[in-house]
Design a protein around this motif. Structure first.
Motif, mmCIF file in Angstrom:
data_model
loop_
_atom_site.group_PDB
_atom_site.id
_atom_site.type_symbol
_atom_site.label_atom_id
_atom_site.label_comp_id
_atom_site.label_asym_id
_atom_site.label_seq_id
_atom_site.Cartn_x
_atom_site.Cartn_y
_atom_site.Cartn_z
ATOM 1 N N THR A 83 4.544 7.310 -5.926
ATOM 2 C CA THR A 83 4.949 6.852 -5.667
ATOM 3 C C THR A 83 4.363 7.207 -4.106
ATOM 4 O OG1 THR A 83 7.224 6.892 -5.931
ATOM 5 C CG2 THR A 83 7.450 7.134 -4.162
ATOM 6 N N ARG A 84 4.045 8.580 -3.831
ATOM 7 C CA ARG A 84 3.510 8.731 -2.323
ATOM 8 C C ARG A 84 2.464 8.201 -2.720
ATOM 9 N NH1 ARG A 84 5.090 13.873 -5.482
ATOM 10 N NH2 ARG A 84 3.331 14.340 -5.907
ATOM 11 N N ASP A 85 1.648 7.834 -3.284
ATOM 12 C CA ASP A 85 0.020 7.553 -3.002
ATOM 13 C C ASP A 85 0.410 6.145 -2.807
ATOM 14 O OD1 ASP A 85 -0.284 9.408 -4.443
ATOM 15 O OD2 ASP A 85 -0.995 9.074 -6.503
ATOM 16 N N THR A 86 1.686 5.599 -3.345
ATOM 17 C CA THR A 86 1.497 4.292 -2.835
ATOM 18 C C THR A 86 2.363 3.843 -1.117
ATOM 19 O OG1 THR A 86 2.332 3.007 -5.052
ATOM 20 C CG2 THR A 86 3.168 2.113 -3.415
ATOM 21 N N PHE A 87 3.557 4.359 -0.913
ATOM 22 C CA PHE A 87 2.860 5.226 0.736
ATOM 23 C C PHE A 87 1.833 5.447 1.336
ATOM 24 C CE2 PHE A 87 8.010 5.736 -0.660
ATOM 25 C CZ PHE A 87 7.838 5.065 -0.033
ATOM 26 N N ASP A 88 0.859 6.002 0.745
ATOM 27 C CA ASP A 88 0.281 6.452 1.542
ATOM 28 C C ASP A 88 -0.648 5.131 2.143
ATOM 29 O OD1 ASP A 88 0.543 9.106 2.176
ATOM 30 O OD2 ASP A 88 -0.348 9.471 -0.060
ATOM 31 N N LEU A 89 -0.993 4.101 0.431
ATOM 32 C CA LEU A 89 -1.044 3.066 1.124
ATOM 33 C C LEU A 89 -1.160 1.495 1.484
ATOM 34 C CD1 LEU A 89 -3.458 0.822 -0.079
ATOM 35 C CD2 LEU A 89 -1.960 0.050 -1.747
ATOM 36 N N MET A 90 0.585 1.732 1.533
ATOM 37 C CA MET A 90 1.399 1.127 2.739
ATOM 38 C C MET A 90 0.809 1.959 4.028
ATOM 39 S SD MET A 90 4.778 0.510 1.622
ATOM 40 C CE MET A 90 5.285 -0.679 2.345
ATOM 41 N N THR A 91 0.834 3.050 4.807
ATOM 42 C CA THR A 91 0.274 3.668 5.494
ATOM 43 C C THR A 91 -0.794 3.057 6.031
ATOM 44 O OG1 THR A 91 2.184 5.303 5.471
ATOM 45 C CG2 THR A 91 0.373 5.794 6.871
ATOM 46 N N ALA A 92 -1.916 3.476 4.769
ATOM 47 C CA ALA A 92 -3.596 3.078 5.085
ATOM 48 C C ALA A 92 -3.797 1.367 5.443
ATOM 49 C CB ALA A 92 -4.173 3.300 4.092
ATOM 50 N N LEU A 93 -2.684 0.874 5.701
ATOM 51 C CA LEU A 93 -3.295 -0.447 5.399
ATOM 52 C C LEU A 93 -1.959 -1.122 6.083
ATOM 53 C CD1 LEU A 93 -3.056 -2.078 2.157
ATOM 54 C CD2 LEU A 93 -4.978 -2.018 3.253
ATOM 55 N N GLY A 94 -1.517 -0.359 7.362
ATOM 56 C CA GLY A 94 -0.664 -0.873 8.115
ATOM 57 C C GLY A 94 0.499 -1.572 7.792
ATOM 58 N N ILE A 95 1.136 -1.429 6.289
ATOM 59 C CA ILE A 95 2.305 -2.076 6.345
ATOM 60 C C ILE A 95 3.457 -1.157 6.073
ATOM 61 C CG2 ILE A 95 2.873 -3.612 4.079
ATOM 62 C CD1 ILE A 95 0.172 -4.130 2.752
ATOM 63 N N PRO A 96 4.548 -1.947 6.968
ATOM 64 C CA PRO A 96 5.449 -0.982 7.070
ATOM 65 C C PRO A 96 6.626 -1.549 6.341
ATOM 66 C CG PRO A 96 5.886 -2.957 8.620
ATOM 67 C CD PRO A 96 4.756 -2.916 7.934
ATOM 68 N N HIS A 97 6.489 -2.180 5.231
ATOM 69 C CA HIS A 97 7.692 -3.507 3.840
ATOM 70 C C HIS A 97 6.500 -4.177 3.732
ATOM 71 C CE1 HIS A 97 8.455 -6.520 6.908
ATOM 72 N NE2 HIS A 97 8.770 -5.395 8.052
ATOM 73 N N ALA A 98 7.157 -4.159 2.161
ATOM 74 C CA ALA A 98 6.727 -5.563 1.360
ATOM 75 C C ALA A 98 7.773 -5.474 0.133
ATOM 76 C CB ALA A 98 5.163 -4.998 0.717
ATOM 77 N N ALA A 99 7.594 -6.876 -0.431
ATOM 78 C CA ALA A 99 8.385 -6.643 -1.459
ATOM 79 C C ALA A 99 7.594 -6.515 -2.543
ATOM 80 C CB ALA A 99 8.236 -8.201 -2.311
ATOM 81 N N VAL A 100 8.359 -5.767 -4.043
ATOM 82 C CA VAL A 100 7.286 -5.262 -5.089
ATOM 83 C C VAL A 100 7.765 -5.482 -6.659
ATOM 84 C CG1 VAL A 100 6.686 -2.524 -5.875
ATOM 85 C CG2 VAL A 100 7.103 -2.870 -3.722
ATOM 86 N N ILE A 101 6.233 -6.318 -7.175
ATOM 87 C CA ILE A 101 6.680 -6.681 -8.340
ATOM 88 C C ILE A 101 6.251 -5.142 -9.294
ATOM 89 C CG2 ILE A 101 5.893 -8.206 -10.052
ATOM 90 C CD1 ILE A 101 5.260 -9.975 -7.736
ATOM 91 N N GLY A 102 6.928 -4.661 -9.996
ATOM 92 C CA GLY A 102 6.709 -3.815 -10.898
ATOM 93 C C GLY A 102 6.460 -3.777 -12.120
ATOM 94 N N THR A 103 5.833 -3.517 -12.792
ATOM 95 C CA THR A 103 5.536 -3.865 -14.453
ATOM 96 C C THR A 103 6.265 -2.328 -15.442
ATOM 97 O OG1 THR A 103 4.132 -5.905 -14.506
ATOM 98 C CG2 THR A 103 4.212 -4.352 -16.615
ATOM 99 N N SER A 104 6.459 -2.217 -15.786
ATOM 100 C CA SER A 104 7.029 -1.041 -16.267
ATOM 101 C C SER A 104 7.063 0.424 -15.451
ATOM 102 C CB SER A 104 6.187 -0.532 -17.849
ATOM 103 O OG SER A 104 6.068 0.287 -18.224
ATOM 104 N N ARG A 105 6.266 0.946 -15.753
ATOM 105 C CA ARG A 105 6.141 2.561 -14.861
ATOM 106 C C ARG A 105 6.420 2.005 -13.457
ATOM 107 N NH1 ARG A 105 4.264 8.222 -16.502
ATOM 108 N NH2 ARG A 105 3.729 8.466 -14.787
ATOM 109 N N GLY A 106 6.013 0.652 -13.114
ATOM 110 C CA GLY A 106 6.008 0.589 -11.851
ATOM 111 C C GLY A 106 6.884 -0.188 -10.967
ATOM 112 N N GLY A 107 7.530 -0.249 -12.184
ATOM 113 C CA GLY A 107 9.571 -0.615 -11.129
ATOM 114 C C GLY A 107 9.970 0.688 -11.382
#
Length: 290
Positions: A83-107
């Motif tokens: 989860t922390r890594d995913t927030f870091d990714l959003m920050t690195a890309l300058g994306i403040p919000h998104a829709a998330v499609i999560g399979t299994s662990r990703g959900g």
């Protein structure tokens, strides 16, 4: 496939990878596709190509998977860390919000994201996962995660995956199993190789040992999604997400839609017509609400 390779550094100093599809300036709600326990960004290739006509699509490899860096200890492979890594990714890309499609662990990661930063999520698609998961599915995954040896060649890889999964996925053809093998393993000098850190499987088994085989539920965390539109996709033959759990999710969440994907187990591949149609309609509704 038309995507860009993107590398970023997490707050913990790990060099992590994601595929970027589509135009960063596309008007549609951007989409984050989060993979399963031992899976990676390749699983979303077809869906991401389809969705990228209208929106930016980001498909990361979680730590220890695909092209992302491995960790030193199995204790570093947790949904919380991802989860922390995913927030870091959003920050690195300058994306403040998104829709998330999560399979299994990703959900599960998507659910934790909602609990920690609900404003970052415009909507969530849970692919064959929920706040309550069946022990039978966990035991099956524990049986192979981190224990499976790399097959000797690609034909054996396809045959092995077919033997492991054909009961839950009875309509998949021979060529499709070969394609799935290419998503499951990486190519190493023309031969299949494991595409994840085997310590991830160790972490799952040790975690279950600590809980004495009881699978913890996430109903408390799921409550953080009550203000967010949710679509649940369940494989008709799933041994991880039961129909009863989906029914309880529908009773709990006022804005939750559920679709059953025929002839699929854990987890639907997200190229099935009913899955793609449901995801398209869900994202279009989010765009209208933007």
């Amino acid at each position: 496939m038309s995507y860009q390779d993107f590398y970023y550094t997490s707050q913990e100093g790990l060099r992590l990878y994601a595929r970027l599809y589509g135009d960063a300036l596309s008007p549609g709600t951007p989409v984050l596709c989060l993979p399963g326990l031992t899976r990676n960004s390749k699983d979303f290739g077809k869906l991401a190509e389809h969705l990228s006509a209208q929106r930016r699509v980001i498909c990361p490899d979680f730590r220890g998977r695909g092209l992302s860096a491995y960790c030193e200890s199995w204790t570093d492979y947790t949904p919380q860390a991802e989860t922390r890594d995913t927030f870091d990714l959003m920050t690195a890309l300058g994306i403040p919000h998104a829709a998330v499609i999560g399979t299994s662990r990703g959900g599960l990661v998507a659910t934790l994201m909602a609990a920690q930063r609900p404003g970052a999520l415009k909507g969530v698609v849970l692919n064959d996962v929920g706040p309550e998961i069946s022990s039978a599915g966990i035991k099956r995954i524990m049986g192979y995660a981190g224990k499976m040896n790399a097959p000797d060649n690609w034909d054996i890889a396809a045959i092995t995956l077919r033997q492991m999964n054909e009961r839950q996925f009875p309509t998949i053809t021979g060529p499709e199993w070969h394609e799935f093998a290419r998503q499951t393993f990486r190519d190493e000098d023309g031969k299949p190789a494991l595409d994840y850190d085997t310590k991830i499987g160790d972490g799952l088994r040790k975690g279950m040992k600590l809980t004495r085989g009881k699978v913890p539920d996430m109903w408390t965390e799921f409550n953080a999604l009550l203000g967010t539109p949710v679509l649940v996709l369940r494989g008709e033959n799933s041994d991880l997400l039961s129909a009863e759990a989906v029914a309880r999710m529908q009773e709990t969440h006022p804005r939750l839609a559920a679709v059953t994907v025929k002839d699929r187990g854990h987890a639907p591949w997200l190229d099935e017509p009913e899955a793609v149609t449901a995801i398209d309609a869900f994202l279009e509704e989010l765009d209208r609400q933007a």
